[in-house]
Design a protein around this motif. Sequence first.
Motif, short mmCIF file in Angstrom:
data_model
loop_
_atom_site.label_atom_id
_atom_site.label_comp_id
_atom_site.label_asym_id
_atom_site.label_seq_id
_atom_site.Cartn_x
_atom_site.Cartn_y
_atom_site.Cartn_z
N GLN A 45 0.80 -1.23 0.00
CA GLN A 45 0.00 0.00 0.00
C GLN A 45 0.84 1.28 0.00
O GLN A 45 0.29 2.37 0.12
CB GLN A 45 -0.93 0.00 1.23
CG GLN A 45 -1.99 -1.09 1.20
CD GLN A 45 -2.97 -0.87 0.07
OE1 GLN A 45 -3.64 0.15 0.00
NE2 GLN A 45 -3.02 -1.83 -0.84
N MET A 48 -0.37 3.95 -2.56
CA MET A 48 -1.83 4.07 -2.73
C MET A 48 -2.38 5.37 -2.14
O MET A 48 -1.91 5.85 -1.13
CB MET A 48 -2.53 2.89 -2.06
CG MET A 48 -2.08 1.54 -2.59
SD MET A 48 -2.20 1.35 -4.37
CE MET A 48 -3.95 1.34 -4.58
N PRO A 50 -6.42 6.57 -1.77
CA PRO A 50 -6.13 6.37 -0.35
C PRO A 50 -5.62 4.96 -0.06
O PRO A 50 -5.80 4.04 -0.87
CB PRO A 50 -7.50 6.56 0.31
CG PRO A 50 -8.48 6.10 -0.71
CD PRO A 50 -7.87 6.49 -2.04
N VAL A 51 -4.97 4.83 1.08
CA VAL A 51 -4.50 3.52 1.55
C VAL A 51 -5.73 2.66 1.83
O VAL A 51 -6.71 3.12 2.39
CB VAL A 51 -3.65 3.70 2.82
CG1 VAL A 51 -3.42 2.38 3.53
CG2 VAL A 51 -2.34 4.39 2.48
N ASN A 52 -5.67 1.41 1.40
CA ASN A 52 -6.76 0.46 1.64
C ASN A 52 -6.60 -0.11 3.05
O ASN A 52 -5.81 -1.03 3.27
CB ASN A 52 -6.72 -0.65 0.59
CG ASN A 52 -7.84 -1.63 0.73
OD1 ASN A 52 -8.41 -1.83 1.80
ND2 ASN A 52 -8.18 -2.29 -0.37
N MET A 53 -7.35 0.44 4.00
CA MET A 53 -7.23 0.02 5.39
C MET A 53 -7.68 -1.42 5.58
O MET A 53 -7.12 -2.14 6.42
CB MET A 53 -8.02 0.96 6.30
CG MET A 53 -7.42 2.36 6.40
SD MET A 53 -5.72 2.38 7.04
CE MET A 53 -6.02 1.97 8.75
N ASP A 54 -8.67 -1.87 4.83
CA ASP A 54 -9.11 -3.26 4.95
C ASP A 54 -7.97 -4.22 4.62
O ASP A 54 -7.80 -5.25 5.26
CB ASP A 54 -10.32 -3.54 4.06
CG ASP A 54 -11.59 -2.92 4.59
OD1 ASP A 54 -11.68 -2.71 5.82
OD2 ASP A 54 -12.51 -2.66 3.79
N LYS A 55 -7.18 -3.86 3.60
CA LYS A 55 -6.04 -4.70 3.23
C LYS A 55 -5.02 -4.73 4.37
O LYS A 55 -4.46 -5.79 4.69
CB LYS A 55 -5.40 -4.21 1.94
CG LYS A 55 -4.26 -5.08 1.51
CD LYS A 55 -4.10 -5.15 0.04
CE LYS A 55 -3.05 -6.21 -0.28
NZ LYS A 55 -2.71 -6.25 -1.65
N ASN A 58 -6.31 -6.99 7.07
CA ASN A 58 -6.21 -8.41 6.68
C ASN A 58 -4.78 -8.91 6.70
O ASN A 58 -4.50 -10.00 7.22
CB ASN A 58 -6.83 -8.63 5.30
CG ASN A 58 -8.33 -8.49 5.32
OD1 ASN A 58 -8.98 -8.69 6.33
ND2 ASN A 58 -8.90 -8.11 4.19
N ARG A 106 -10.81 6.25 9.77
CA ARG A 106 -9.51 5.85 9.22
C ARG A 106 -8.36 6.36 10.11
O ARG A 106 -7.41 5.64 10.40
CB ARG A 106 -9.36 6.38 7.79
CG ARG A 106 -10.24 5.66 6.78
CD ARG A 106 -10.27 6.36 5.43
NE ARG A 106 -8.96 6.61 4.86
CZ ARG A 106 -8.22 5.70 4.22
NH1 ARG A 106 -8.67 4.46 4.07
NH2 ARG A 106 -7.04 6.02 3.72
N GLN A 178 -8.60 10.63 1.98
CA GLN A 178 -9.61 10.28 2.98
C GLN A 178 -9.08 10.41 4.40
O GLN A 178 -9.14 9.48 5.21
CB GLN A 178 -10.17 8.88 2.72
CG GLN A 178 -11.06 8.78 1.50
CD GLN A 178 -12.33 9.61 1.69
OE1 GLN A 178 -13.21 9.22 2.44
NE2 GLN A 178 -12.40 10.75 1.02
#
Length: 194
Positions: A45, A48, A50-55, A58, A106, A178
Amino acid sequence: MRKQYYELYEAALSKSRAKEDKLMCETLNRLKGKSAEEILFLAGQEKMAPVNMDKLFNVWGIQKQASDFTEIEKIEDKGKIYGLVTIIGDDVRIFFGENDDVKQKRFTAAHEIGHCCLHGDMIKNDYIEFLHNDGFENKHEAAASEFAAKLLIPSKALNKVYHAIAGLTVEDLSEIFQVPEKLMKLRLKEEKLK
């Protein structure tokens, strides 16, 4: 007092977990001492926006949960609670305000990850850490907030976006990444972009 908080949230957790008598859970061991840049890189990430927080959640094995802190705020009596992190056995769980906007959620999540990485040596099993106010009220909280800024606004991504589109305002950049505007101002200053 902390026991009361723990009891309130134990009921909210969806799965039962065995409590183990050890100093640190595996997830926390993996996070401890990592920089925001390492966390991003290992989750793919770092570029990225925005950064994919879900990733991130996980990849690092962190649980997340929206929550209503009204009852805890009454007990705590220190004002609004934006979030908290609990360490129970091998479970690292970040709670954030269910009614907070996306940018605040976030930031709260990234701030609590910051505590895990920066202050992992202080964290033991059955640990609870709260985020009150704006996250800059003391050195401990400010360090976690600065970590959050770097996690949510990676240097490479910020520089790429900033130089690719002329005339972007702090508000524009805050929307792209975000994040709260205060956080974006901090990162722009750190990167010497405004």
